[in-house]
Design an enzyme around this catalytic site. Structure first.
Site, PDB file in Angstrom:
ATOM      1  N   ARG A 105       2.329   2.302  -6.426  1.00  0.00           N
ATOM      2  CA  ARG A 105       2.372   1.219  -5.428  1.00  0.00           C
ATOM      3  C   ARG A 105       1.090   0.420  -5.450  1.00  0.00           C
ATOM      4  NH1 ARG A 105       6.354   1.505  -1.760  1.00  0.00           N
ATOM      5  NH2 ARG A 105       5.168   0.350  -0.234  1.00  0.00           N
ATOM      6  N   TRP A 161      -3.522  -1.666  -1.436  1.00  0.00           N
ATOM      7  CA  TRP A 161      -3.338  -2.816  -2.337  1.00  0.00           C
ATOM      8  C   TRP A 161      -3.695  -4.005  -1.457  1.00  0.00           C
ATOM      9  CZ3 TRP A 161      -2.115  -3.746  -7.412  1.00  0.00           C
ATOM     10  CH2 TRP A 161      -1.746  -5.035  -7.751  1.00  0.00           C
ATOM     11  N   LYS A 166      11.897 -14.871 -20.743  1.00  0.00           N
ATOM     12  CA  LYS A 166      12.306 -13.511 -20.348  1.00  0.00           C
ATOM     13  C   LYS A 166      13.072 -12.848 -21.483  1.00  0.00           C
ATOM     14  CE  LYS A 166      10.160 -12.610 -17.527  1.00  0.00           C
ATOM     15  NZ  LYS A 166       9.201 -13.642 -17.483  1.00  0.00           N
ATOM     16  N   HIS A 223      18.086 -35.529 -28.890  1.00  0.00           N
ATOM     17  CA  HIS A 223      16.941 -35.900 -29.741  1.00  0.00           C
ATOM     18  C   HIS A 223      16.593 -34.801 -30.732  1.00  0.00           C
ATOM     19  CE1 HIS A 223      16.486 -39.343 -27.115  1.00  0.00           C
ATOM     20  NE2 HIS A 223      16.595 -38.512 -26.105  1.00  0.00           N
ATOM     21  N   LYS A 256       0.156  -6.692 -20.086  1.00  0.00           N
ATOM     22  CA  LYS A 256       0.471  -7.215 -18.744  1.00  0.00           C
ATOM     23  C   LYS A 256      -0.487  -8.346 -18.368  1.00  0.00           C
ATOM     24  CE  LYS A 256       2.508  -7.738 -14.922  1.00  0.00           C
ATOM     25  NZ  LYS A 256       3.770  -8.518 -14.970  1.00  0.00           N
ATOM     26  N   CYS A 298       0.863  -1.198   0.000  1.00  0.00           N
ATOM     27  CA  CYS A 298       0.000   0.000   0.000  1.00  0.00           C
ATOM     28  C   CYS A 298       0.889   1.234   0.000  1.00  0.00           C
ATOM     29  CB  CYS A 298      -0.856  -0.005   1.259  1.00  0.00           C
ATOM     30  SG  CYS A 298      -1.752  -1.547   1.479  1.00  0.00           S
ATOM     31  N   ASN A 309       0.745  -0.121   6.085  1.00  0.00           N
ATOM     32  CA  ASN A 309       1.223  -0.886   4.931  1.00  0.00           C
ATOM     33  C   ASN A 309       1.944  -2.100   5.485  1.00  0.00           C
ATOM     34  OD1 ASN A 309       2.200  -1.876   2.503  1.00  0.00           O
ATOM     35  ND2 ASN A 309       4.056  -0.633   2.627  1.00  0.00           N
ATOM     36  N   GLY A 310       1.500  -3.306   5.119  1.00  0.00           N
ATOM     37  CA  GLY A 310       2.161  -4.523   5.587  1.00  0.00           C
ATOM     38  C   GLY A 310       1.134  -5.578   5.938  1.00  0.00           C
ATOM     39  N   GLU A 330      11.742 -20.474 -18.447  1.00  0.00           N
ATOM     40  CA  GLU A 330      11.492 -19.113 -17.980  1.00  0.00           C
ATOM     41  C   GLU A 330      12.606 -18.171 -18.428  1.00  0.00           C
ATOM     42  OE1 GLU A 330       9.037 -17.633 -17.008  1.00  0.00           O
ATOM     43  OE2 GLU A 330       9.812 -15.781 -16.127  1.00  0.00           O
ATOM     44  N   GLU A 351      10.830 -12.200 -24.744  1.00  0.00           N
ATOM     45  CA  GLU A 351       9.682 -11.271 -24.668  1.00  0.00           C
ATOM     46  C   GLU A 351      10.130  -9.819 -24.489  1.00  0.00           C
ATOM     47  OE1 GLU A 351       6.903 -11.490 -21.418  1.00  0.00           O
ATOM     48  OE2 GLU A 351       8.364 -12.415 -20.123  1.00  0.00           O
TER      49      GLU A 351
HETATM   50  C1  AGP Z   1       5.391 -13.266 -18.260  1.00  0.00           C
HETATM   51  O1  AGP Z   1       6.629 -12.558 -18.321  1.00  0.00           O
HETATM   52  C2  AGP Z   1       4.411 -12.818 -19.313  1.00  0.00           C
HETATM   53  N1  AGP Z   1       4.159 -11.443 -19.195  1.00  0.00           N
HETATM   54  C3  AGP Z   1       3.194 -13.716 -19.429  1.00  0.00           C
HETATM   55  O2  AGP Z   1       3.652 -14.987 -19.837  1.00  0.00           O
HETATM   56  C4  AGP Z   1       2.353 -13.925 -18.148  1.00  0.00           C
HETATM   57  O3  AGP Z   1       3.077 -14.688 -17.220  1.00  0.00           O
HETATM   58  C5  AGP Z   1       1.088 -14.709 -18.534  1.00  0.00           C
HETATM   59  O4  AGP Z   1       0.355 -13.919 -19.445  1.00  0.00           O
HETATM   60  C6  AGP Z   1       0.216 -15.061 -17.321  1.00  0.00           C
HETATM   61  O5  AGP Z   1      -0.245 -13.886 -16.725  1.00  0.00           O
HETATM   62  P1  AGP Z   1      -0.936 -14.002 -15.266  1.00  0.00           P
HETATM   63  O6  AGP Z   1       0.111 -14.499 -14.341  1.00  0.00           O
HETATM   64  O7  AGP Z   1      -1.405 -12.613 -14.950  1.00  0.00           O
HETATM   65  O8  AGP Z   1      -2.068 -14.984 -15.394  1.00  0.00           O
END
Ligand code: AGP
Length: 625
Positions: free
Chosen positions: A27, A75, A502, A521, A620, A2, A101-102, A498, A505
């Site tokens: 925040r 939050w 990263k 393979h 996002k 928060c 906040n916490g 992962e 993307e």
């Molecule tokens: C992760 O870096 C991406 N932005 C994307 O794969 C994300 O993890 C995926 O869209 C899932 O989103 P969520 O965790 O909000 O469900």
């Protein structure tokens, strides 16, 4: 995460508090509120759900008069985003106001004790407990005193707050305003950020400096277990023991935009560096007590519910799916249960045959991902129970799930998920541990040993973040490369996925994550000196296998960047670049191993001049299919 702000001085407080909350919007917020006090101690309190503009509308309608006050943007962690749950919270008298906040870990037991003593609660939050506890302490301190002598009121408030926080455990940055002492604010800090701004004839307190930077650049950062007493003419600092201390003011050189990113160039880099704190926040209160199940009180996942599960189905998308893949290993190893991790977008269309005693674990930072929501609805339609692991209280997923285990990471602004991912892994570790204890497949001795390792993670993450400089050097060498291969095995195979995600993307460089055992393979045909291979080869039961994979790659001319555990020498002279990581339990190593890969991806993208926080074509939260 928060945002809190407080003001005491010679100017009208409301506009200063509102502007401060706007500066703290990054925040996160789902509701907000203000309370100001005039010289006679008349309090005006206003709260609103939703964007800060809703609060602003209310403040404009009923102007708040007064030269001291507190403000809060919430939050949510405990209690849905509603006006009753918005801060500030008051005690029974309505004369004592608290913002926080916490997370107060022991709020349920304190709330029961206060209710038994006659305190009536109005909200579902943990914060309200602090208001009533301080009120209770004031009552005890005031006993025998017919009226509050003017010069006694302020020390009494300070002492009441101090005594109350001797009993509160958890994380808190708290500000207290009392109608009896309108010219004074009392603040307490443990594990959540709190900074005091020193103005000319005025003082500020806030979660972060952007809140008051336009008024003063003179700041004092409180440390854990410290208090501050703010008055117009002076600010004093104390230990929670009551001992007075001196704190050295700092001059903040940042502009506001830099301050919102805590001086980092991008939110993504800031969020990578927040991971020690966000992992600690997510674990807080969820490991002990073992017997009653620390998760039960908060999530409803009682030992009875957990012991009735005979399979776990982890559903998610993207990075959250990679967390689910690691969750599969944790559940199978710690709870002895079959587990499957599947992309939600696949699960929802394959007309799955489900085990009626399976528990679905839906993982999502936003709680709004269309494929994950649809997969959850399908599972619920088949009679399955759903646990969400989510970062956004009140999101669609958390409203549809039967149980919710929140990651306490605060808002994640970088589109590329970093701190939410490590928060998901921390939550999955706590879940798997309590599932194993409830099923009797994890004995208490092993659980305690694991918890000893888990509680070291924030410190180990701080150590791993020191690899930032080396990651930056590697980025300079490889940012023009067009293809990367990431390889890992067992619980670190998802980290290969992962790390590749990263990189691709945010830098738009093609990268693939592969189980190292699959190299022969097919993928090994790709290898030559133009394609670096990132090998996740930290200490594990499959380390020797990873060693062979590195040899195979080197034999075909690859450049190998290896992640190794400190002290392991067998990759020296074989891998071209080694990033050394501290030793931890193999099943916890993904939380550490992902960090250098996040940093490598960040620095490569930054060198390429990419829009790191908002990469092209991405959102996002993918709320559409
Ligand atoms: C992760 O870096 C991406 N932005 C994307 O794969 C994300 O993890 C995926 O869209 C899932 O989103 P969520 O965790 O909000 O469900």
């Amino acid at each position: 995460m928060c945002g809190i702000i407080g003001y005491v001085g010679g100017r009208e407080a409301a506009p200063i508090l509102m502007e401060g909350l706007r500066r703290l919007e990054y925040r996160g917020y789902d509701s907000a509120g203000l309370c100001v006090a005039d010289a006679k101690g008349r309090l005006t309190l206003v709260r609103a759900v939703g964007k800060l503009s809703k609060l602003d509308d209310k403040v404009r309608e009923a102007p708040l008069k007064g030269r001291s006050g507190v403000g809060h943007s919430r939050w949510a962690t405990h209690g849905r985003p509603t006006e009753e749950n918005a801060h500030p919270h008051t005690d029974c008298s309505g004369k004592l106001v608290v913002i926080h906040n916490g997370i107060i870990e022991n709020y349920l037991e304190l709330k029961a004790e206060l209710q038994a003593a006659g305190h009536a609660f109005r909200s579902e939050t943990d914060t309200e407990v602090a208001a009533h506890l301080i009120e209770q302490e004031l009552k005890v301190l005031a006993k025998g005193k017919t009226a509050f002598a003017p010069d006694f009121k302020e020390p009494m408030l300070f002492e009441a707050v101090r005594l109350a926080f001797q009993r509160i455990s958890g994380a808190y940055a708290i500000a207290v305003l009392w109608a009896e002492t309108p010219g004074m604010l009392v603040a307490v800090k443990t594990a959540s950020p709190l900074v005091v701004g020193l103005g000319e004839g005025e003082a500020f307190l806030a979660s972060d400096v952007p809140a008051f930077l336009e008024h003063t650049r003179k700041a004092v950062f409180l440390d854990d277990g410290e208090m501050a007493v703010l008055r117009r003419e002076s600010v004093s600092f104390f230990k929670l023991s009551g001992a007075k201390i001196d704190k050295k003011p700092q001059t903040i050189a940042w502009d506001r935009a830099m301050a919102e990113k805590a001086g980092f160039k991008h939110f993504m880099l800031k969020e990578i560096h927040e991971q020690p704190q966000t992992v600690a926040d997510t674990l807080r209160g969820r490991l002990y007590p073992l017997k009653s199940g620390a998760l039960a009180a908060e999530t409803g996942l009682s030992a009875h519910v957990l012991s009735g599960i005979d399979r776990v189905e982890l559903l998610a998308c993207g990075t959250a799916h990679h967390a689910g893949l690691i969750g599969k290993y944790l559940v199978e190893r710690l709870a002895g249960l079959p587990a499957e991790a599947e992309m939600a977008s696949e699960f929802r269309y394959r007309d799955p045959i489900v085990d009626p005693k399976a528990l679905v674990v839906a993982i999502s930072q936003s709680g709004e991902t269309a494929d994950t929501l649809s997969a959850v609805r399908l599972a619920k339609g088949r009679g399955l129970k759903v646990l969400s692991i989510c970062n956004c209280l009140g999101s669609a997923l958390t409203r549809e799930a039967d149980f919710n285990l929140y990651t306490h990471c605060g808002p994640e602004f970088g589109v590329a998920s970093t701190k939410a991912f490590s928060g998901q892994l921390a939550a999955l570790a706590a879940f798997a541990l309590h599932l194993g204890l409830a099923r009797g497949t994890l004995d208490e001795k092993r659980a305690r040993a694991l918890i000893d390792e888990i509680v070291r993670l924030p410190g180990l993450l701080r150590q791993v973040l020191k690899l930032d400089a080396q990651a930056q050097e590697l980025a300079k060498r490889f940012f023009k490369v067009r293809d990367f291969l990431y390889i890992g095995r067992h619980v670190n195979y998802p980290i290969a996925l992962e790390g590749a995600l990263k990189l691709k993307e945010i830098s738009y460089i093609h990268a693939e994550g592969y189980p190292a055992g699959e190299m022969k393979h097919g993928p090994i045909a790709l290898i030559d000196e133009t394609m670096p291979v990132v090998a996740i080869a930290t200490q594990s039961a499959v380390f020797e296998k990873m060693l062979s994979n590195v040899e195979e790659a080197k034999a075909r001319g690859a450049i190998v960047i290896a992640l190794c555990t400190e002290g392991e020498k067998r990759l020296l002279g074989r891998a071209d670049h080694i990033l050394w990581l501290p030793k931890t339990d193999e099943f916890l190593s993904p939380i550490l191993n992902v960090v250098p890969l996040q940093l490598l991806a960040y620095h490569i993208a930054n060198l390429l001049g990419c829009d790191v926080d908002q990469p092209r074509n991405l959102a996002k939260s993918v709320t559409v299919e």
